[in-house]
Design a protein around this motif. Structure first.
Motif, PDB file in Angstrom:
ATOM      1  N   PHE A   1      47.847  97.607  25.307  1.00 42.87           N
ATOM      2  CA  PHE A   1      46.639  97.982  26.034  1.00 42.87           C
ATOM      3  C   PHE A   1      45.495  97.023  25.753  1.00 42.87           C
ATOM      4  O   PHE A   1      44.763  96.598  26.653  1.00 42.87           O
ATOM      5  N   MET A   2      45.339  96.610  24.491  1.00 41.15           N
ATOM      6  CA  MET A   2      44.265  95.682  24.139  1.00 41.15           C
ATOM      7  C   MET A   2      44.447  94.333  24.826  1.00 41.15           C
ATOM      8  O   MET A   2      43.485  93.730  25.289  1.00 41.15           O
ATOM      9  N   LEU A   3      45.693  93.869  24.879  1.00 38.70           N
ATOM     10  CA  LEU A   3      45.959  92.598  25.544  1.00 38.70           C
ATOM     11  C   LEU A   3      45.625  92.673  27.026  1.00 38.70           C
ATOM     12  O   LEU A   3      44.975  91.785  27.578  1.00 38.70           O
ATOM     13  N   MET A   4      46.076  93.756  27.663  1.00 44.84           N
ATOM     14  CA  MET A   4      45.786  93.905  29.082  1.00 44.84           C
ATOM     15  C   MET A   4      44.285  94.004  29.320  1.00 44.84           C
ATOM     16  O   MET A   4      43.746  93.369  30.230  1.00 44.84           O
ATOM     17  N   TRP A   5      43.602  94.776  28.480  1.00 40.04           N
ATOM     18  CA  TRP A   5      42.159  94.988  28.653  1.00 40.04           C
ATOM     19  C   TRP A   5      41.375  93.685  28.485  1.00 40.04           C
ATOM     20  O   TRP A   5      40.531  93.338  29.314  1.00 40.04           O
ATOM     21  N   THR A   6      41.650  92.948  27.417  1.00 44.88           N
ATOM     22  CA  THR A   6      40.897  91.709  27.163  1.00 44.88           C
ATOM     23  C   THR A   6      41.198  90.646  28.219  1.00 44.88           C
ATOM     24  O   THR A   6      40.315  89.893  28.619  1.00 44.88           O
ATOM     25  N   LYS A   7      42.451  90.614  28.683  1.00 44.87           N
ATOM     26  CA  LYS A   7      42.795  89.657  29.748  1.00 44.87           C
ATOM     27  C   LYS A   7      42.019  89.971  31.023  1.00 44.87           C
ATOM     28  O   LYS A   7      41.448  89.081  31.663  1.00 44.87           O
ATOM     29  N   LYS A   8      41.977  91.240  31.393  1.00 47.11           N
ATOM     30  CA  LYS A   8      41.288  91.628  32.615  1.00 47.11           C
ATOM     31  C   LYS A   8      39.781  91.390  32.500  1.00 47.11           C
ATOM     32  O   LYS A   8      39.128  90.966  33.463  1.00 47.11           O
ATOM     33  N   GLU A   9      39.225  91.645  31.333  1.00 47.83           N
ATOM     34  CA  GLU A   9      37.797  91.365  31.107  1.00 47.83           C
ATOM     35  C   GLU A   9      37.517  89.870  31.249  1.00 47.83           C
ATOM     36  O   GLU A   9      36.539  89.471  31.880  1.00 47.83           O
ATOM     37  N   SER A  10      38.372  89.054  30.646  1.00 46.03           N
ATOM     38  CA  SER A  10      38.151  87.601  30.719  1.00 46.03           C
ATOM     39  C   SER A  10      38.319  87.085  32.146  1.00 46.03           C
ATOM     40  O   SER A  10      37.587  86.196  32.585  1.00 46.03           O
ATOM     41  N   ILE A  11      39.273  87.660  32.884  1.00 47.78           N
ATOM     42  CA  ILE A  11      39.475  87.272  34.283  1.00 47.78           C
ATOM     43  C   ILE A  11      38.252  87.629  35.117  1.00 47.78           C
ATOM     44  O   ILE A  11      37.785  86.840  35.940  1.00 47.78           O
ATOM     45  N   PHE A  12      37.728  88.834  34.905  1.00 45.61           N
ATOM     46  CA  PHE A  12      36.523  89.263  35.628  1.00 45.61           C
ATOM     47  C   PHE A  12      35.359  88.316  35.361  1.00 45.61           C
ATOM     48  O   PHE A  12      34.642  87.908  36.280  1.00 45.61           O
ATOM     49  N   LYS A  13      35.176  87.925  34.106  1.00 49.93           N
ATOM     50  CA  LYS A  13      34.056  87.051  33.750  1.00 49.93           C
ATOM     51  C   LYS A  13      34.228  85.646  34.321  1.00 49.93           C
ATOM     52  O   LYS A  13      33.238  84.974  34.616  1.00 49.93           O
ATOM     53  N   ALA A  14      35.479  85.202  34.450  1.00 49.94           N
ATOM     54  CA  ALA A  14      35.718  83.857  34.990  1.00 49.94           C
ATOM     55  C   ALA A  14      35.659  83.825  36.513  1.00 49.94           C
ATOM     56  O   ALA A  14      35.571  82.755  37.106  1.00 49.94           O
TER      57      ALA A  14
END
Length: 345
Positions: free
Chosen positions: A272-285
């Motif tokens: 869950f943490m991996l999915m969450w941080t990836k999605k956050e980073s994608i949103f910011k980029a």
């Protein structure tokens, strides 16, 4: 400036090509070509140990290669010295040292003799390539306990920091901005005061001509800088997991996963943490205005994730961007935190 394989005249700037580089000199006669060091050929290895301005015959200079002569345009002809002075300057330099392949090479020498100032087209091309190289640098830091909040630039950021309701959040907003200041200067040679920042409605901070992303969590801050789009998210693993038990993690995973996302047979907190941080980073980029995790399919973007142990506290971070293959991870050198390990996930 054009180059042609024409007959050389006294005072001409000449060159030969060896591999991907050129070697330059000043032609005086077939028996005298003045050059700064010998051509980069195996037979001259010993002579190039202590490089100096020297005179050789045209055969030694050319190494069997085609000799090209500089053909200046009208403007360059007006700027160049008469052939007699070119030869005088070249001869006056005989024996001089101080060779530097980037800043003081054979091309610099030849241009200085002809035009009175050093120039190297090879150096300029190298600098252009260097400036265009992909950059993706990630900086991580632990917020010190004795942090003191000073003034920051721009005033909008200072107001944003002071508006935080909790000291913890103020410290994070301040320290991640100071980390950004350090990262911009170190990775992009950019000063914070030379940038015009903007706080967007989406919550992101942006700047004209500079790409960066910020994140903070549980006493840790992270920023990523690049010459392309960039996003970063960091989570303090211990604090993150306090919010969720196994049942909540499964529910959150199902809620945040996109329709294309594959569900593990057993959903772990790390999943869950991996999915969450990836999605956050994608949103910011991205240019997305609102963070909707279920609308983001992580496999459609380039991301990296890693786990670090900082004084016994595990953190997980993910980053996204075009230049992610060139990503370098730094831990802020002024932080007192000790990094025990970094594991790519």
């Amino acid at each position: 400036m054009k180059w042609e394989p024409t007959l050389c005249k006294p005072g001409d700037m000449i060159r030969i090509r060896i591999g991907s580089v050129y070697h330059y000199g000043i032609f005086v006669s077939d028996d005298e070509v003045i050059q700064f060091g010998y051509p980069p050929q195996p037979q001259f290895k010993e002579k190039n140990i202590n490089i100096s301005v020297c005179a050789v015959d045209i055969d030694t200079f050319s190494c069997g290669q085609i000799v090209e002569t500089a053909v200046p345009d009208r403007k360059e002809k007006k700027q160049s010295f008469p052939p007699k002075k070119v030869i005088e300057l070249a001869r006056a330099s005989l024996g001089k040292t101080g060779y530097n392949i980037i800043h003081n090479n054979c091309e610099h020498f030849a241009y200085e003799c002809v035009f009175g100032e050093k120039k190297s087209t090879q150096e300029e091309e190298l600098r252009k390539k260097w400036r265009k190289r992909p950059i993706f640098d990630i900086y991580i830091a632990q917020i010190p306990q004795d942090i003191i909040i000073d003034d920051v630039y721009p005033p909008e950021r200072a107001e944003y920091i002071s508006n935080a309701g909790l000291d913890k959040v103020r410290h994070e907003r301040y320290y991640v901005w100071k980390l950004l200041e350090y990262a911009l200067n170190r990775s992009l040679s950019v000063n914070m005061e030379d940038i015009k920042f903007k706080h967007e409605k989406s919550g992101k901070w942006s700047a004209c001509g500079v790409n960066f992303s910020l994140s903070h969590s549980g006493g840790f801050v992270a920023c990523a800088v690049s010459n392309n789009e960039v996003g970063i998210d960091i989570e303090n693993e211990e604090e993150f997991l306090k919010k969720f038990d196994d049942k909540k993690i499964k529910a959150m995973y199902e809620r945040c996963a996109s329709k294309k996302e594959e569900f593990p047979s057993l959903i772990t907190p790390l999943d869950f943490m991996l999915m969450w941080t990836k999605k956050e980073s994608i949103f910011k980029a991205s240019s997305l205005k609102k963070f909707l995790p279920s609308k983001i399919y992580t496999n459609s973007y380039k991301t990296i994730s890693f786990r670090a142990d900082v004084d016994g506290v595990p953190i997980i971070a993910s980053a996204c961007g075009k230049a992610i293959n060139c990503a370098r991870i730094y831990f802020y050198e002024n932080s007192s935190a000790h990094i025990h390990s970094v594991q790519m996930l």
